[in-house]
Every structure is written in structure tokens, then in C-alpha cells.
Design a protein around this motif. Sequence first.
Motif: not given
Length: 585
Positions: A359-378
Motif C-alpha cells: 500500500l502507498p503510505g504517502e497517498l490518501r485513501v481515495l488517491q490510493a484507489v484512483e491510482e488503480i482506476a477511476g471507475r470499475v464495472t463489477l
Amino acid sequence: MVNLINLESVSKSYGVRPLLDKVSLGVGEGQRIGVVGLNGGGKTTLLEVLAGITEPDSGRVSRVGGLRLAVVTQRTDLPEGSTVGEVVLAGYAAEYEWAADSRVRSIVDGLGISALGLDTSTSALSGGERRRVALAATLVAELDLVVLDEPTNHLDVEGVRWLADHLNARKTALVVVTHDRWFLDTVCGRTWEVTGGRVEQYEGGYADWVYARAERARLAASAEEKRKNLARKELAWLQRGAKARTSKPRYRVESAEALIADVPPPRDTVELLTFAKRRLGKTVLELENVTLTAGERALLDNATWRIGPGDRIGLVGVNGSGKTTLLRVLAGETEPAAGRRIEGKTVRLAHLRQELDDLPGELRVLQAVEEIAGRVTLGKQELSASQLAEKLGFPPARQWTPVEDLSGGERRRLQLVRLLMAEPNVLLLDEPTNDLDIDTLQQLEDLLDSWPGTLVAVSHDRYLVERVCDTVVALFGDGEVTHLPGGIEEYLSRRSAAAEPRPQAKQQGAAKSSAAEWRVAAKELARLERRLDTLHKKETELHDALAAAATDPDRLQELNNELKTVLAEKDEVEQRWLETSEAVE
């Protein structure tokens, strides 16, 4: 009923946040109470106030005179320089004293203390082993009340069942915080939900709590709409799923049926399988003639295991049987000693590991999620990064918290959010329920219900395995991956049958042994009947699908192959039902 402990208008805050606000309740003789609620909501604080570890800010806590009370918290402190035997068997001067007591022997064996070694220094134990030693030391004593905080953590499926059976056999009162829903239903006759500084009290275990919460959600304001839908879907699972619950009062059953009248089944297996085959093709993950070792011990010996598109597999086995190692081989992170791993060309694999070092400790939670993608289809759901984070326990305000400031449970949830944001079509989950509260577990299961891919989950949470997985396989230490048509109950039955009785156990009366065997057979018979119902429904669905696909030869062949598999399993289960019914008669 005499109350052993009473709380009168008790309040407790940390900082400006009230965890308990004028709470009044009592624990009666012999009561077994499960405590549930969100992580950080005050469950552990309630236990510590009850046990006298923490003093309330206001209000009164009274205990009956001479109360024999023991508590096992998540903060395990064992005496320095002691051995396992000195901690667990401190009240016995000689080995023959405790060896002659069948109850103590059962605890020592059931919690794996014998396997640890009584002469082992406590300083050499892992965190999970220290928890088991502390739990064993508590259960050995004669008590009026046991207070336990997450006792099923670090226990495998077999250990969880042993603990449930042990507690049910004792007259000791119990207050337990746990997120293990099977354990709650099996052990507890009353449920406390800690929410918003209050403690809501319900009769019954997890199933009854879900009934009551679904009814409460039905009557709630529109702001609670999301929670209502989740509670109703969970209720639908409880009504239709693997565990039959026919002992509810008739009025409650009728109310429940009205609540779920328009709720679809939790998972459309045929639809998801078809979608998964389109995404993944024929080949997903295969291990061919694989030999896998841990030190000098062979975990797999020339074993072959093929995982296909849409397979949803629960992997079980005792601690140390090699489940995590096998997942790493499937993920391509570890090479087997011999044999080969085959991965399909369209596979996008994600592996939820137990370690939290990615986990990237230097980022905030939302930034760490958006680092992967902005939207997702499940499946059929399209979610933004923020919406998925909220589903898995990060409200909007918490999404701006630095990752380095998150608790262990929150970091686990963030790891899971990031993994799902990558839109994998193959999921390998290693103990996904660790550190997740029941609300978050429901959200995760809701997402996985509509997720069209291949799934392999290692978990001691049998409720999650029965809810999310269609197939169970086990590592029995024989070098094979063994398919279990009967699921976890079959695994436990096989483990019981394989265990050799201790010499002392042979001296116990035959009547007690036969009664225990009858109970095991009765449980197995009920489980087989539930499995037959499920297979019958699948058979009916497939016949309907065959009729609908009359003009599509490829689809007909695919459905016909699936129907053959279902019918073969149905024949096997029916045969086992006949054999088991003879033992129950």
C-alpha cells in the motif's frame, strides 16, 4: 435468572467521540451473547467495561459476589520466560492430574496446544499461537463468565467448530465479539449490536439479528435505502441458502417471506458462468503433475488441478497444510519443485495476500484507489472509485485520511478495494474476512455475488465459503487437492474420521461415543438434504435453459455437459444420503 453483571447508564468516550452513551444491560447466568457492530464502534470497549479492564466515565457496573470471570482480549500478554504448558496448565501440579481430566485434554488437543508443544517457550510463538495459548488457559479454568474478543481469529475451520461445540457443552455464560457469522448462529442465543453509542438487544444469533435488522430497515427513512437493500438480500440468502433455519416463530418466518418476496437469488450461477466463459475462454489456471514442498514436507505430490472459467472454489485445510503456499503457486509468485503451471491468455489475475506491504503510505485513501482506476464495472454494477471505497467501509470523510494513518483492518479493506478496481477476472483471496466487520462482509459478498469470474478463496469463515463458493476442495496432507461434494461439513467429517482416538478417550463409555456419532450423522444428513435441494434446483434451471437454447447447438452442448456434471454429483450425494440415513435411524 440472576444477572452476573449489570451496567446502569454507563457512558464511555475517547476524545469527543462517545462509544457508549448511557447504556444499561445485564449478563444473566448461562447466557451466550454475541456482540456485533462496525469496526471502531465500541464493541471492544463494551467488553473491557464489562470485564473491569476499563472504568466507565459515568454510570455504574455491578458484579455478583464471588464472580469467576476470565477475559481474552486481542492484546495477548503471556508471562515472560514461561512455557506453553506452564501458562495453560498452571493450576495442575503434575501431568497425570490434567491428563486424567477429559475436558482439559479436549482443550489441549482441540486448540492445537499439543501440536505447539507444552515445553515450547512462549517467546517463540507467533501472534496467532499466543492467542490460542491464552484462550486455552482461560477455558481450562472453572468459570461463571467468559468474555472473548475475536476468539475465532487464527483458528482454522476445524478449530472454530471445536470451540463452538466446547462452549455449547459448558454451562458458563459467554459474551463474545466475533465477525464469524456461523459461530454466532451456532453458539449465541442473544445478540447485542453496538451502534451510535447504544446497544440494541436481539433474541437469537446472527440469523435472528438479520431478520430484525431487515424489518427495522423496512421501516426506516429513505436515507437508509442502501442498507435496507443489503439487509433484504442477506435475508434472502439466509432463507434460501445452505443453512436451513426452520425453528423461527411462524410470525417471524411469514414476515421474512414478505420482506424477500421480490428479492432475486443472491447469484445467478448459469448467467455468471456463461459470462465468465466469454471473458476467460476454456483455460484459466492449471497445475499439472505439480510437486510442492515446505522444508522436507510434501504439500503436493505429482498433483493435477484444473480451475476453469467461472469456478468459485473454497480451499480449506488445517493451519500449516499449505493453503497460502498453494495460492502463491496459482498466482505465479512461487515455483513448484516439479510440474508446471498453465495460465490462460486472457487471465487478469489479482491476489489478495495476508501481508499489507503493498500500500502507498504517502497517498490518501481515495488517491490510493484512483491510482488503480477511476471507475470499475463489477458484473452489472458500475462504480466510481469513491463509491467502491464507500461500499467497503470508507465513508466520504474517511477517504481523505492518509494511508499511513489507517488501522490494520482499514488497510486490509483498502487492499481489497484496490484489488477490485483493477477489474480482474481471476481472484485469489487469502483469508479475505480478516479484520472485516459484518457490514463490510455483507458488502463484499454482495459484490462477489454478481462478479463474473473465477474465484479461489482460502478462509476459515465457513459462512463466507458457503455463501460465495460453489465448490470446496481441501488439503488433507496426502499430497492431493481433494474435491469435496459435501462442502465444509464433509471436510469436518473426514477430519474427524481420520483422527485417531487418544488412549484415554477409549476408556470413555460407549454410550457417549455412540451419541456423539449419531449427532455427527444427523448433521451430515441435514447437510446432504440441503445439497440435494440445491442440486435439484440447478437441474431444473438447466432443463429450462436447454429448452430455451433449442436452436443453438453450441449452447446446447455446453448446457448438456453442465447437466451431466450436476446429475453425477446428485447421484453421489443421494448415495451418501442413503448410507448416512441408516446411521441416524
